[in-house]
Motif scaffolding. Structure first.
Motif, PDB file in Angstrom:
ATOM      1  N   GLY A  39     -17.479  17.527 -46.712  1.00  0.00           N
ATOM      2  CA  GLY A  39     -16.951  16.161 -46.669  1.00  0.00           C
ATOM      3  C   GLY A  39     -17.461  14.982 -46.764  1.00  0.00           C
ATOM      4  O   GLY A  39     -18.886  14.945 -47.059  1.00  0.00           O
ATOM      5  N   ILE A  40     -16.964  14.037 -45.947  1.00  0.00           N
ATOM      6  CA  ILE A  40     -17.544  12.772 -46.240  1.00  0.00           C
ATOM      7  C   ILE A  40     -18.528  12.444 -45.315  1.00  0.00           C
ATOM      8  O   ILE A  40     -19.606  11.884 -45.637  1.00  0.00           O
ATOM      9  N   THR A  41     -18.630  13.317 -44.280  1.00  0.00           N
ATOM     10  CA  THR A  41     -19.923  13.151 -43.262  1.00  0.00           C
ATOM     11  C   THR A  41     -21.166  13.759 -44.010  1.00  0.00           C
ATOM     12  O   THR A  41     -22.079  13.254 -43.880  1.00  0.00           O
ATOM     13  N   ALA A  42     -20.950  14.880 -44.695  1.00  0.00           N
ATOM     14  CA  ALA A  42     -22.244  15.488 -45.314  1.00  0.00           C
ATOM     15  C   ALA A  42     -22.643  14.591 -46.664  1.00  0.00           C
ATOM     16  O   ALA A  42     -23.579  14.236 -46.632  1.00  0.00           O
ATOM     17  N   GLN A  43     -21.743  13.971 -47.141  1.00  0.00           N
ATOM     18  CA  GLN A  43     -21.991  13.074 -48.252  1.00  0.00           C
ATOM     19  C   GLN A  43     -22.741  11.652 -47.507  1.00  0.00           C
ATOM     20  O   GLN A  43     -23.717  11.335 -48.405  1.00  0.00           O
ATOM     21  N   ALA A  44     -22.384  11.170 -46.717  1.00  0.00           N
ATOM     22  CA  ALA A  44     -22.855  10.053 -45.974  1.00  0.00           C
ATOM     23  C   ALA A  44     -24.454  10.205 -45.320  1.00  0.00           C
ATOM     24  O   ALA A  44     -25.204   9.673 -45.661  1.00  0.00           O
ATOM     25  N   LEU A  45     -24.418  11.395 -44.767  1.00  0.00           N
ATOM     26  CA  LEU A  45     -25.774  11.834 -44.206  1.00  0.00           C
ATOM     27  C   LEU A  45     -26.595  12.125 -45.404  1.00  0.00           C
ATOM     28  O   LEU A  45     -27.771  11.709 -45.504  1.00  0.00           O
ATOM     29  N   PHE A  46     -26.386  12.844 -46.542  1.00  0.00           N
ATOM     30  CA  PHE A  46     -27.191  13.351 -47.736  1.00  0.00           C
ATOM     31  C   PHE A  46     -27.585  11.766 -48.271  1.00  0.00           C
ATOM     32  O   PHE A  46     -28.644  11.825 -48.750  1.00  0.00           O
ATOM     33  N   ILE A  47     -26.679  10.812 -48.642  1.00  0.00           N
ATOM     34  CA  ILE A  47     -26.875   9.679 -49.425  1.00  0.00           C
ATOM     35  C   ILE A  47     -27.980   8.823 -48.440  1.00  0.00           C
ATOM     36  O   ILE A  47     -28.831   8.505 -48.834  1.00  0.00           O
ATOM     37  N   ALA A  48     -27.640   8.935 -47.152  1.00  0.00           N
ATOM     38  CA  ALA A  48     -28.335   7.816 -46.222  1.00  0.00           C
ATOM     39  C   ALA A  48     -29.891   8.674 -46.125  1.00  0.00           C
ATOM     40  O   ALA A  48     -30.647   7.870 -46.112  1.00  0.00           O
ATOM     41  N   SER A  49     -30.102   9.640 -46.367  1.00  0.00           N
ATOM     42  CA  SER A  49     -31.295  10.230 -46.385  1.00  0.00           C
ATOM     43  C   SER A  49     -32.339   9.699 -47.342  1.00  0.00           C
ATOM     44  O   SER A  49     -33.372   9.888 -47.517  1.00  0.00           O
ATOM     45  N   ALA A  50     -31.642   9.379 -48.480  1.00  0.00           N
ATOM     46  CA  ALA A  50     -32.392   8.857 -49.446  1.00  0.00           C
ATOM     47  C   ALA A  50     -32.368   7.250 -49.866  1.00  0.00           C
ATOM     48  O   ALA A  50     -32.925   6.878 -50.964  1.00  0.00           O
ATOM     49  N   ILE A  51     -32.178   6.740 -49.033  1.00  0.00           N
ATOM     50  CA  ILE A  51     -32.269   5.197 -48.962  1.00  0.00           C
ATOM     51  C   ILE A  51     -33.803   4.699 -48.887  1.00  0.00           C
ATOM     52  O   ILE A  51     -34.537   5.342 -48.120  1.00  0.00           O
TER      53      ILE A  51
END
Length: 97
Positions: A39-51
């Motif tokens: 869900g949103i937790t996985a999406q947020a962590l995945f996107i934050a890893s590519a900042i």
């Protein structure tokens, strides 16, 4: 940025950008799967890893006199490349999670 040499540390800058923008999301995906997040937790962590690399790292390098030219180049290159990689990571996050 204006005072740094453009050709200095080219391979190291590219390597740091590749690690930050490509390898980091791959590692994050592995951890997300290992921890069974969704869900949103996985999406947020995945996107934050590519900042991309933060400007603060260049400011700190300048303040402490520790390779400020390299830090400034790393910030610039990772910011430019992130326009491509971050788009891909956001799309993958929507599809995978």
């Amino acid at each position: 940025m204006a005072s740094s040499k453009r050709q200095q540390h080219t391979s190291a800058v590219l390597l740091s950008s590749i690690v930050r923008l490509i390898i980091s999301p791959i590692c994050a995906y592995g951890l997300i799967m290992l921890l069974h997040l969704d869900g949103i937790t996985a999406q947020a962590l995945f996107i934050a890893s590519a900042i991309p690399t933060s400007r603060n790292s260049a400011a700190l390098a300048l303040e402490y006199g520790n390779e400020p030219g390299f830090a400034a180049q790393a910030v610039l290159v990772s910011m430019l490349l992130s326009s491509i990689t971050l788009t891909v990571v956001v799309n993958l996050a929507m599809v995978l999670f």
